[in-house]
Motif scaffolding. Structure first.
Motif, mmCIF file in Angstrom:
data_model
loop_
_atom_site.group_PDB
_atom_site.id
_atom_site.type_symbol
_atom_site.label_atom_id
_atom_site.label_comp_id
_atom_site.label_asym_id
_atom_site.label_seq_id
_atom_site.Cartn_x
_atom_site.Cartn_y
_atom_site.Cartn_z
ATOM 1 N N ARG A 154 -0.831 4.423 10.236
ATOM 2 C CA ARG A 154 -1.106 5.053 11.534
ATOM 3 C C ARG A 154 -0.395 4.328 12.660
ATOM 4 O O ARG A 154 0.019 4.948 13.641
ATOM 5 C CB ARG A 154 -2.613 5.062 11.803
ATOM 6 N N THR A 155 -0.239 3.008 12.507
ATOM 7 C CA THR A 155 0.332 2.204 13.589
ATOM 8 C C THR A 155 1.621 1.499 13.191
ATOM 9 O O THR A 155 2.348 1.008 14.059
ATOM 10 C CB THR A 155 -0.670 1.130 14.041
ATOM 11 N N ARG A 157 1.574 -1.291 11.558
ATOM 12 C CA ARG A 157 1.270 -2.716 11.489
ATOM 13 C C ARG A 157 1.269 -3.193 10.041
ATOM 14 O O ARG A 157 0.643 -2.583 9.178
ATOM 15 C CB ARG A 157 -0.096 -2.998 12.120
#
Length: 210
Positions: A154-155, A157
């Motif tokens: 989603r990010t 990361r």
């Protein structure tokens, strides 16, 4: 894909350890007479959820994992007794192909939510597994030494860590008091080696920063 899944209840204990933490002598655990040879496994799992996180809200995880003896589609549901895992065989899609949840898995999730399901994390794990057996060769538990690399899809990361896990096997002691004693001894061995109880109860939660 067959529609007949396999189910099992996972009773386990997780620990966080540093990169160079030495593995304890697990023959010190109650009932363990032998520790098997290390078995290397390369695992690659993609976890899915609905855009609004309905599976997470229901304490349920959905993943497609390749590698290891239990590769396939897995649904894990958290229960007071442990994690109830239901597993289906792996489909024919390649590791980087678009994910399409098979119909039998969708049917099993229908009471929680229907599609769409999006990939929320990818977790790769270089695992070393050891069988902990009793005098008759029964599997009391499996110990795994995991070196994990994860991406929050989603990010974007990325994170990496090392963790240990002890999961009870079919020859584990039947009495709750004996199981507690086994895990208490495992805790002591881990502390003596320099480890500590896991900060997160799942790799997915840690990958997502939960």
């Amino acid at each position: 894909m067959t529609t007949e899944p396999r189910s099992s209840l996972e009773v386990e204990r997780k620990y966080d350890v540093d990169a160079e933490t030495p593995v304890p002598d697990w023959s010190a655990l109650p009932g363990v007479a032998s520790v098997g040879e290390p078995e290397s496994r390369e695992l690659d799992a993609r976890y899915l959820d609905t855009p609004d996180g309905r599976l997470a809200e229901a304490l349920t995880a959905l993943r497609r994992r390749t590698g290891g003896p239990d590769e396939g589609w897995h649904i894990k549901r958290s229960t007071p007794e442990g994690k109830l895992e239901t597993q289906w065989p792996l489909d024919a899609a390649g590791a980087d192909d678009p994910i399409e949840v098979p119909a039998p898995v969708l049917d099993a999730l229908a009471e929680i939510s229907g599609p769409p399901f999006d990939v929320i994390a990818r977790i790769r794990n270089s695992r070393t597994a050891y069988a902990l057996r009793d005098v008759d060769g029964g599997l009391i538990a499996e110990f795994v030494d995991d070196r994990v690399t994860a991406v929050d899809e989603r990010t974007g990361r990325s994170s990496s860590w090392r963790e240990w896990e002890i999961e009870l096997g079919p020859a584990a002691p039947p009495r709750a008091a004996d199981i507690a004693g086994l895990f208490d001894t495992a805790d002591e061995l881990v502390r003596a080696a320099g480890g500590r109880p896991a900060a997160s109860d799942s790799k997915l939660g840690r990958a997502l920063g939960l």
